[in-house]
Scaffold this motif. Structure first.
Motif, PDB file in Angstrom:
ATOM      1  N   THR A 192       0.776  -1.263   0.021  1.00 56.30           N
ATOM      2  CA  THR A 192      -0.031   0.007   0.017  1.00 56.30           C
ATOM      3  C   THR A 192       0.880   1.245  -0.093  1.00 56.30           C
ATOM      4  O   THR A 192       0.422   2.531  -0.179  1.00 56.30           O
ATOM      5  CB  THR A 192      -1.000   0.163   1.349  1.00 56.30           C
ATOM      6  OG1 THR A 192      -0.197   0.003   2.313  1.00 56.30           O
ATOM      7  CG2 THR A 192      -1.710  -1.191   1.274  1.00 56.30           C
ATOM      8  N   GLN A 193       2.099   1.121  -0.067  1.00 55.89           N
ATOM      9  CA  GLN A 193       2.861   2.304  -0.101  1.00 55.89           C
ATOM     10  C   GLN A 193       2.750   3.182  -1.460  1.00 55.89           C
ATOM     11  O   GLN A 193       2.275   2.537  -2.543  1.00 55.89           O
ATOM     12  CB  GLN A 193       4.457   2.211   0.108  1.00 55.89           C
ATOM     13  CG  GLN A 193       4.906   1.053  -1.016  1.00 55.89           C
ATOM     14  CD  GLN A 193       6.358   0.760  -1.139  1.00 55.89           C
ATOM     15  OE1 GLN A 193       7.279   1.501  -0.825  1.00 55.89           O
ATOM     16  NE2 GLN A 193       6.720  -0.561  -0.844  1.00 55.89           N
ATOM     17  N   PRO A 194       2.975   4.555  -1.250  1.00 55.48           N
ATOM     18  CA  PRO A 194       2.861   5.252  -2.469  1.00 55.48           C
ATOM     19  C   PRO A 194       3.283   5.094  -3.726  1.00 55.48           C
ATOM     20  O   PRO A 194       2.278   4.930  -4.646  1.00 55.48           O
ATOM     21  CB  PRO A 194       3.381   6.719  -1.946  1.00 55.48           C
ATOM     22  CG  PRO A 194       3.396   6.477  -0.637  1.00 55.48           C
ATOM     23  CD  PRO A 194       3.745   5.293  -0.210  1.00 55.48           C
ATOM     24  N   MET A 195       4.447   4.360  -3.868  1.00 58.71           N
ATOM     25  CA  MET A 195       5.048   3.686  -5.142  1.00 58.71           C
ATOM     26  C   MET A 195       5.831   2.750  -4.985  1.00 58.71           C
ATOM     27  O   MET A 195       7.204   2.821  -4.753  1.00 58.71           O
ATOM     28  CB  MET A 195       5.753   4.976  -5.791  1.00 58.71           C
ATOM     29  CG  MET A 195       5.950   4.700  -7.398  1.00 58.71           C
ATOM     30  SD  MET A 195       6.841   6.020  -8.388  1.00 58.71           S
ATOM     31  CE  MET A 195       5.911   7.716  -7.803  1.00 58.71           C
ATOM     32  N   PRO A 196       5.414   1.665  -5.252  1.00 62.54           N
ATOM     33  CA  PRO A 196       6.098   0.493  -5.071  1.00 62.54           C
ATOM     34  C   PRO A 196       7.312   0.286  -5.816  1.00 62.54           C
ATOM     35  O   PRO A 196       7.152   0.914  -6.965  1.00 62.54           O
ATOM     36  CB  PRO A 196       5.096  -0.780  -5.206  1.00 62.54           C
ATOM     37  CG  PRO A 196       3.825  -0.168  -5.002  1.00 62.54           C
ATOM     38  CD  PRO A 196       3.811   1.378  -5.377  1.00 62.54           C
ATOM     39  N   GLY A 197       8.250  -0.601  -5.635  1.00 60.98           N
ATOM     40  CA  GLY A 197       9.392  -0.727  -6.535  1.00 60.98           C
ATOM     41  C   GLY A 197       9.425  -2.094  -7.299  1.00 60.98           C
ATOM     42  O   GLY A 197       8.655  -2.983  -6.886  1.00 60.98           O
ATOM     43  N   PRO A 198      10.358  -2.456  -8.066  1.00 61.69           N
ATOM     44  CA  PRO A 198      10.306  -3.669  -8.553  1.00 61.69           C
ATOM     45  C   PRO A 198      10.511  -4.886  -7.628  1.00 61.69           C
ATOM     46  O   PRO A 198      10.073  -5.884  -8.091  1.00 61.69           O
ATOM     47  CB  PRO A 198      11.544  -3.659  -9.388  1.00 61.69           C
ATOM     48  CG  PRO A 198      12.557  -2.572  -8.887  1.00 61.69           C
ATOM     49  CD  PRO A 198      11.520  -1.455  -8.290  1.00 61.69           C
ATOM     50  N   PHE A 371       0.591   5.843 -16.153  1.00 61.86           N
ATOM     51  CA  PHE A 371       1.694   6.404 -15.607  1.00 61.86           C
ATOM     52  C   PHE A 371       3.194   5.695 -15.312  1.00 61.86           C
ATOM     53  O   PHE A 371       3.170   4.617 -15.599  1.00 61.86           O
ATOM     54  CB  PHE A 371       1.060   7.081 -14.060  1.00 61.86           C
ATOM     55  CG  PHE A 371       0.202   8.001 -14.236  1.00 61.86           C
ATOM     56  CD1 PHE A 371       0.072   9.183 -13.766  1.00 61.86           C
ATOM     57  CD2 PHE A 371      -1.316   7.481 -14.604  1.00 61.86           C
ATOM     58  CE1 PHE A 371      -0.933  10.123 -14.002  1.00 61.86           C
ATOM     59  CE2 PHE A 371      -2.089   8.280 -14.677  1.00 61.86           C
ATOM     60  CZ  PHE A 371      -1.837   9.638 -14.015  1.00 61.86           C
ATOM     61  N   LYS A 372       4.168   6.496 -15.217  1.00 61.85           N
ATOM     62  CA  LYS A 372       5.492   6.068 -15.478  1.00 61.85           C
ATOM     63  C   LYS A 372       5.807   5.205 -14.119  1.00 61.85           C
ATOM     64  O   LYS A 372       6.418   4.114 -14.074  1.00 61.85           O
ATOM     65  CB  LYS A 372       6.572   7.332 -15.419  1.00 61.85           C
ATOM     66  CG  LYS A 372       6.571   8.002 -16.660  1.00 61.85           C
ATOM     67  CD  LYS A 372       7.347   9.190 -16.533  1.00 61.85           C
ATOM     68  CE  LYS A 372       7.443   9.814 -17.917  1.00 61.85           C
ATOM     69  NZ  LYS A 372       8.452  10.896 -17.830  1.00 61.85           N
ATOM     70  N   GLY A 373       5.168   5.559 -12.911  1.00 65.00           N
ATOM     71  CA  GLY A 373       5.925   4.998 -11.665  1.00 65.00           C
ATOM     72  C   GLY A 373       4.552   4.158 -10.888  1.00 65.00           C
ATOM     73  O   GLY A 373       4.620   3.329 -10.288  1.00 65.00           O
ATOM     74  N   LEU A 381       5.576  -4.495 -13.860  1.00 67.77           N
ATOM     75  CA  LEU A 381       6.361  -4.560 -12.846  1.00 67.77           C
ATOM     76  C   LEU A 381       6.629  -3.196 -12.358  1.00 67.77           C
ATOM     77  O   LEU A 381       6.797  -2.656 -13.278  1.00 67.77           O
ATOM     78  CB  LEU A 381       7.697  -5.431 -12.993  1.00 67.77           C
ATOM     79  CG  LEU A 381       8.556  -5.694 -11.995  1.00 67.77           C
ATOM     80  CD1 LEU A 381       8.011  -6.365 -10.729  1.00 67.77           C
ATOM     81  CD2 LEU A 381       9.751  -5.965 -12.211  1.00 67.77           C
ATOM     82  N   PRO A 382       6.329  -2.871 -11.173  1.00 67.34           N
ATOM     83  CA  PRO A 382       6.669  -1.552 -10.855  1.00 67.34           C
ATOM     84  C   PRO A 382       8.074  -1.140 -11.017  1.00 67.34           C
ATOM     85  O   PRO A 382       8.940  -1.953 -11.021  1.00 67.34           O
ATOM     86  CB  PRO A 382       6.516  -1.399  -9.297  1.00 67.34           C
ATOM     87  CG  PRO A 382       5.434  -2.418  -9.231  1.00 67.34           C
ATOM     88  CD  PRO A 382       5.591  -3.608 -10.147  1.00 67.34           C
TER      89      PRO A 382
END
Length: 486
Positions: A192-198, A371-373, A381-382
């Motif tokens: 649930t974090q704002p912008m997950p990563g890979p 969106f990009k992120g 995949l983020p």
């Protein structure tokens, strides 16, 4: 060093100063480049929240900025690229080639330029790491260069900043969401974090006992370890190393702009350098002169100012109503910090779609803007974007939490999509209407969750989503509510 000012300088801090200066300058480069690439659509003359309109409503005393003297998109871009070029020169070591007064002036210039951007950036610049960069950047003004020994007072003020970042974040968690106290917050946070990563999908699927260890380790790293920064070496260095390890863990698990990297830089400045300088001749400090009287006086005055201004963040830390990421002055000096006092249990995303059809029916074909992120297509995949900051993507996360976060700019965003605004489309991953603008756009609200490992193997998807409802109904460029946007 045997003058009356020698107690201000400590050659043993030389490597720490080097790391601080080059690291802060590198983050400045990223911040200025990000501002240059994104400002036109966000705060430009024809942006969603235009700077000229903001300046008309906020005098200099409320928003100190050089843009009160003049604003144009070309001037703003010039400020950004000037800041990026000057910061890059400092990264390359140009600060060691000029007199002491000149390098102080260069650091002060960077701080003034970025403060001017932040103070007119409105919602797009409302993040805690903006204040961290400004506070670090102002501190760098008084670090000097290789012509004088590192001022011990300023090196310790860097630790005080690091302490407030870490301890403030730890306290806000302990006082906030109960899941931090029962060690269950990380059951949800990676998802649930704002912008997950890979790697966020993999972090989310760690066994729950490991999530509880993560949470407990976070409490130790943020509530106990920071006190070690003020202990003698090697204890201070060990404390700084622990902070670096925990920050690298956060870097791997998500995207938090330059928050983690700037914290790492500050921590690296506190590591004991003696074992490095003693083993590698190239890391030995160069000969350094005594600090001039005028420089020593300025350092003492700066330290005294920080001491006075520290009253407000200390009071905030002691308060049961602790505020997170707050600046107590318009110059963003000596602030309070914190992160994720509350953790969401579920994730919602706003998905924007458009159609080229002139009439809307149940059979209308809608195409999604990616969106990009931020999460969009379930099979994507983020990506890792930090330390670069995707400002629109971050605010879209807040918009999904509550429409009021997006109230000032959401219709302006849709209006720009309806006319294929080039600057706005540059903020997105792609344009589903490359030939002609869409006739209608709308926004839907979805529940998102990471797929399970079984779903991932079966469908090849990283996300699963369910439609919640309509966030914004279809609008066209002809509607008055759209035409009224700036």
């Amino acid at each position: 060093m045997n003058t009356e000012w020698s107690w201000l300088g400590g050659p043993e801090y030389w490597l720490g100063r080097l790391v601080l200066e080059r690291g802060i300058a590198a983050v400045y480069v990223i911040a200025f480049v990000g501002a240059a690439r994104q400002f036109r659509a966000l705060i430009g003359e024809h942006g969603m929240l235009p700077v000229p309109r903001y300046l008309r409503r906020h005098p200099f005393r409320l928003a100190p900025s050089i843009f009160h003297l003049h604003y144009s998109d070309r001037f703003f871009a010039g400020v950004c690229w000037l800041g990026a070029a000057v910061a890059a020169a400092l990264v390359a070591g140009a600060g060691e080639l000029v007199p002491l007064w000149a390098v102080m002036s260069i650091w002060l210039l960077l701080w003034v330029l970025y403060l001017s951007i932040v103070n007119v950036g409105q919602a797009w610049y409302s993040f805690g790491w903006e204040s961290i960069l400004l506070e670090s950047g102002f501190l760098a003004v008084f670090l000097g260069n290789d012509r004088v020994a590192p001022p011990v007072l300023v090196m310790w003020l860097a630790r005080w900043l690091l302490f407030r970042i870490e301890f403030g974040a730890g306290l806000i968690k302990l006082r906030g969401d109960p899941c931090w106290r029962n060690l269950t917050c990380l059951y949800y946070h990676h998802e649930t974090q704002p912008m997950p990563g890979p790697l966020s999908w993999f972090f989310h699927h760690l066994p729950k006992p490991l999530h509880r260890i993560e949470a407990a380790g976070n409490h130790i790293a943020q509530l106990v370890v920071p006190f070690g920064l003020f202990a003698p070496q090697p204890i201070a260095g060990v404390a700084a190393a622990i902070i670096i390890v925990t920050q690298l863990w956060l870097v791997a698990s998500g995207n938090f702009a330059w928050l983690n990297w700037l914290t790492i830089v500050l921590a690296a400045g506190a590591i004991d350098q003696s074992w490095l300088t003693g083993r590698f001749s190239g890391l030995a400090p160069p000969p350094m002169a005594d600090a001039p009287v005028w420089f020593a006086v300025l350092v003492v005055m700066f330290a005294a100012t920080v001491l006075v201004l520290s009253y407000w963040p200390i009071r905030n830390l002691a308060s049961r109503r602790q505020r997170m990421n707050v600046s107590f002055n318009r110059l963003h000096l000596v602030n309070s910090y914190g992160a994720f006092g509350t953790v969401g249990r579920s994730r919602r995303e706003v998905v924007i779609e458009g159609t080229a059809e002139a009439e809307l029916t149940t059979r209308t074909i809608w195409r999604e803007y990616e969106f990009k992120g931020k999460p969009g297509g379930v099979g994507r995949l983020p990506r890792q974007w930090a330390p670069y900051h995707l400002r629109l993507d971050w605010l879209m996360w807040f918009a999904a939490l509550s429409p009021r976060y997006a109230q000032p700019w959401r219709m302006a965003l849709l209006e720009r999509l309806l006319r294929n605004d080039r600057d706005t489309l540059r903020l997105l991953r792609g344009n589903p209407f490359p030939d002609n603008p869409p006739r209608y756009v709308r926004a839907l609200l979805y529940d998102y969750r990471f797929t399970t490992p079984a779903e991932r193997r079966r469908d090849g998807a990283w996300w699963h989503r369910d439609l919640v409802g309509v966030y914004l109904p279809p609008v066209s460029a002809d509607e008055p509510s759209v035409r009224r946007t700036p």
